[in-house]
Write an enzyme that holds these catalytic residues in place. Structure first.
Site, PDB file in Angstrom:
ATOM      1  N   GLY A  15       0.836  -1.200   0.000  1.00 25.97           N
ATOM      2  CA  GLY A  15       0.000   0.000   0.000  1.00 25.97           C
ATOM      3  C   GLY A  15       0.872   1.251   0.000  1.00 25.97           C
TER       4      GLY A  15
ATOM      5  N   ARG B  51       0.945  -5.089  -5.164  1.00 26.50           N
ATOM      6  CA  ARG B  51       1.112  -6.249  -4.275  1.00 26.50           C
ATOM      7  C   ARG B  51       1.234  -7.446  -5.214  1.00 26.50           C
ATOM      8  NH1 ARG B  51      -2.961  -3.497  -0.709  1.00 26.50           N
ATOM      9  NH2 ARG B  51      -1.747  -2.814   1.067  1.00 26.50           N
TER      10      ARG B  51
ATOM     11  N   GLY C 166       5.824  -2.309   3.582  1.00 28.92           N
ATOM     12  CA  GLY C 166       5.433  -2.840   4.886  1.00 28.92           C
ATOM     13  C   GLY C 166       5.900  -4.275   5.105  1.00 28.92           C
ATOM     14  N   ASP C 167       5.161  -5.018   5.937  1.00 27.77           N
ATOM     15  CA  ASP C 167       5.636  -6.361   6.308  1.00 27.77           C
ATOM     16  C   ASP C 167       5.637  -7.346   5.132  1.00 27.77           C
ATOM     17  OD1 ASP C 167       2.894  -6.407   6.314  1.00 27.77           O
ATOM     18  OD2 ASP C 167       2.708  -7.495   8.210  1.00 27.77           O
TER      19      ASP C 167
ATOM     20  N   THR D 224       4.495   2.504   5.460  1.00 26.78           N
ATOM     21  CA  THR D 224       3.094   2.070   5.543  1.00 26.78           C
ATOM     22  C   THR D 224       2.371   2.975   6.532  1.00 26.78           C
ATOM     23  OG1 THR D 224       1.579   0.374   6.415  1.00 26.78           O
ATOM     24  CG2 THR D 224       3.836   0.237   7.188  1.00 26.78           C
TER      25      THR D 224
ATOM     26  N   ASP E 200       0.149   2.071   8.415  1.00 24.71           N
ATOM     27  CA  ASP E 200      -0.351   1.285   9.546  1.00 24.71           C
ATOM     28  C   ASP E 200       0.493   1.388  10.821  1.00 24.71           C
ATOM     29  OD1 ASP E 200      -2.304   0.470   7.771  1.00 24.71           O
ATOM     30  OD2 ASP E 200      -1.307  -1.425   7.283  1.00 24.71           O
TER      31      ASP E 200
ATOM     32  N   ASP F  32       2.683  -0.646  11.896  1.00 29.66           N
ATOM     33  CA  ASP F  32       2.486  -1.952  12.533  1.00 29.66           C
ATOM     34  C   ASP F  32       3.757  -2.803  12.553  1.00 29.66           C
ATOM     35  OD1 ASP F  32       2.594  -2.250   9.814  1.00 29.66           O
ATOM     36  OD2 ASP F  32       0.936  -3.663   9.669  1.00 29.66           O
TER      37      ASP F  32
ATOM     38  N   ARG G 269     -17.093  15.971  14.028  1.00 28.44           N
ATOM     39  CA  ARG G 269     -17.490  16.487  15.341  1.00 28.44           C
ATOM     40  C   ARG G 269     -18.440  17.683  15.194  1.00 28.44           C
ATOM     41  NH1 ARG G 269     -15.871  16.853  20.578  1.00 28.44           N
ATOM     42  NH2 ARG G 269     -14.225  15.308  20.344  1.00 28.44           N
TER      43      ARG G 269
ATOM     44  N   GLY H 154      -5.681   0.662   9.098  1.00 28.37           N
ATOM     45  CA  GLY H 154      -4.637   0.145   9.981  1.00 28.37           C
ATOM     46  C   GLY H 154      -4.463  -1.353   9.852  1.00 28.37           C
ATOM     47  N   ARG H 155      -5.238  -1.975   9.002  1.00 30.36           N
ATOM     48  CA  ARG H 155      -5.256  -3.442   8.852  1.00 30.36           C
ATOM     49  C   ARG H 155      -5.482  -4.091  10.215  1.00 30.36           C
ATOM     50  NH1 ARG H 155      -3.793  -6.072   4.293  1.00 30.36           N
ATOM     51  NH2 ARG H 155      -2.658  -4.324   3.495  1.00 30.36           N
TER      52      ARG H 155
HETATM   53  O1  F6P Z   1      -1.509  -1.347   4.634  1.00 28.94           O
HETATM   54  C1  F6P Z   1      -2.078  -0.114   4.306  1.00 28.94           C
HETATM   55  C2  F6P Z   1      -3.570  -0.236   4.131  1.00 28.94           C
HETATM   56  O2  F6P Z   1      -4.077   1.049   3.772  1.00 28.94           O
HETATM   57  C3  F6P Z   1      -4.332  -0.808   5.310  1.00 28.94           C
HETATM   58  O3  F6P Z   1      -4.542   0.143   6.336  1.00 28.94           O
HETATM   59  C4  F6P Z   1      -5.596  -1.293   4.643  1.00 28.94           C
HETATM   60  O4  F6P Z   1      -6.178  -2.344   5.377  1.00 28.94           O
HETATM   61  C5  F6P Z   1      -5.110  -1.780   3.303  1.00 28.94           C
HETATM   62  O5  F6P Z   1      -3.865  -1.129   3.070  1.00 28.94           O
HETATM   63  C6  F6P Z   1      -6.041  -1.516   2.143  1.00 28.94           C
HETATM   64  O6  F6P Z   1      -5.486  -2.103   1.032  1.00 28.94           O
HETATM   65  P1  F6P Z   1      -5.956  -1.786  -0.466  1.00 28.94           P
HETATM   66  O7  F6P Z   1      -5.422  -0.425  -0.820  1.00 28.94           O
HETATM   67  O8  F6P Z   1      -5.323  -2.856  -1.278  1.00 28.94           O
HETATM   68  O9  F6P Z   1      -7.433  -1.801  -0.463  1.00 28.94           O
END
Ligand code: F6P
Length: 323
Positions: A11, A72, A102-103, A126, A128, A130, A155, A171-172
């Site tokens: 991402g 990906r 990321g990971d 990333t 996230d 994480d 708000r 945030g996955r």
């Molecule tokens: O890892 C980054 C992220 O934005 C996550 O927070 C989210 O769950 C995911 O990627 C969404 O992925 P995509 O862009 O493939 O829908």
């Protein structure tokens, strides 16, 4: 090491461009040739790479997204895919890789290193946040600021109509964006994967604050929360608690775009230079991190074996303040 290639993968995250710029310019500073691979591992497999110079990365430090594009890749998960990528890199005399991602990106890079022993280094990019081994990943600060900005806007309307809003953030499987945007946005409850919150507990909190004269409420929900997504949680609350008119907002990919904050630009610049300096000093199969303000290099096992924890203090203050 003479020829280095850089790519972004997974991402996208605000600040990736600043990291690409830093990697390119640090390589040139140390008199190395630098190449950019398009669309991450996909581009590696398809031989989609170009030579870069200092001007190729002009005017990108402030831009969101990634000029190198991202993907990906399923194919890179196969031995054949990685073999093809290696052949292309070898033909172009690439002898080291810098990945920004990321990971999933780091996992692919580690496999590639094990098979081909080409020096590799990962920069955590990333939203996230994480990854264990770094206090911050590139993009997290910008994404959290974007979430806070959106929460502030919600708000205004929540208060005008005496409504309860459930706001879902990305945030996955991690609650990092949620906990800090929730604290900064003054949420009455923050639902994260790292901590169980039952619907009973949530209703109790909403009721307690309503009895304390609260007229509207914001609940921040991490998308990976165990009690379901924001729509599901809102539905369950609605069925049992009708004090508020209830609405749901899913922030989604909005959080992935936009100009990086100063923090992400500086972090990306530091990490990009550190990646090249690390490689040239013999670091390999490691991820650059930042801990207590200092650059560190963490090996793959260390980064992947641990879950990044939510700071206990953050959980504690979120509860103290939500009354
Ligand atoms: O890892 C980054 C992220 O934005 C996550 O927070 C989210 O769950 C995911 O990627 C969404 O992925 P995509 O862009 O493939 O829908």
């Amino acid at each position: 090491i003479k020829n280095i290639a850089v790519f972004t993968s997974g991402g996208d995250a605000p600040g990736m461009n600043a990291a690409v710029r830093a990697v390119v310019r640090a390589s040139i500073y140390y008199k190395k040739e630098i190449f950019g691979i398009y669309r991450g591992y996909e581009g590696m497999i398809e031989n989609d790479l170009v030579k870069l110079n200092a001007r190729s990365v002009s005017n990108i430090i402030q831009r969101g997204g990634t000029i190198l594009k991202s993907a990906r890749s399923k194919e890179f998960r196969t031995e054949e895919g990685r073999a093809q990528a290696y052949q292309h890199l070898k033909a172009r005399h690439i002898d080291a890789l810098v990945a920004i991602g990321g990971d999933g990106t780091f996992t692919g890079l580690h496999k590639f290193y094990e098979e081909y022993k080409m020096p590799v280094i990962c920069i955590p990019g990333t939203i996230d946040n994480d990854l264990a081994g770094t206090d911050y990943t590139i993009g997290y600060d910008t994404a959290t600021n974007t979430a806070v900005d959106a929460i502030d806007k919600i708000r205004d309307t929540a208060l005008s109509h005496n409504r309860l809003f459930f706001i879902e953030v990305m945030g996955r499987d991690s609650g990092q964006i949620a906990i800090n945007s929730g604290i900064a946005g003054g949420a009455v409850a923050i639902i994260i994967p790292e901590e169980e919150t039952t619907i009973d507990q949530l209703i109790e909190k909403l009721d307690e604050t309503a009895r304390n004269n609260k007229k509207s409420s914001l609940v921040v929900v991490a998308e990976g929360g165990k009690s379901g997504n924001a729509l599901e949680i809102a539905q369950q609350v609605k069925e049992r608690y009708s004090y508020y008119d209830t609405k749901v907002t899913i922030l989604g990919h909005l959080q992935r775009g936009g100009a990086p904050t100063y923090f992400d630009r500086v972090l990306a610049s530091r990490m990009g230079v550190a990646a090249i300096e690390g490689l040239l000093q013999g670091e390999t199969d490691v991820m650059v991190g930042i801990q207590n303000g200092k650059i560190v290099y963490n090996d793959f096992e260390l980064t992947m074996s641990k879950e990044k924890e939510i700071e206990a203090e953050a959980l504690r203050i979120a509860k103290i303040l939500a009354i």
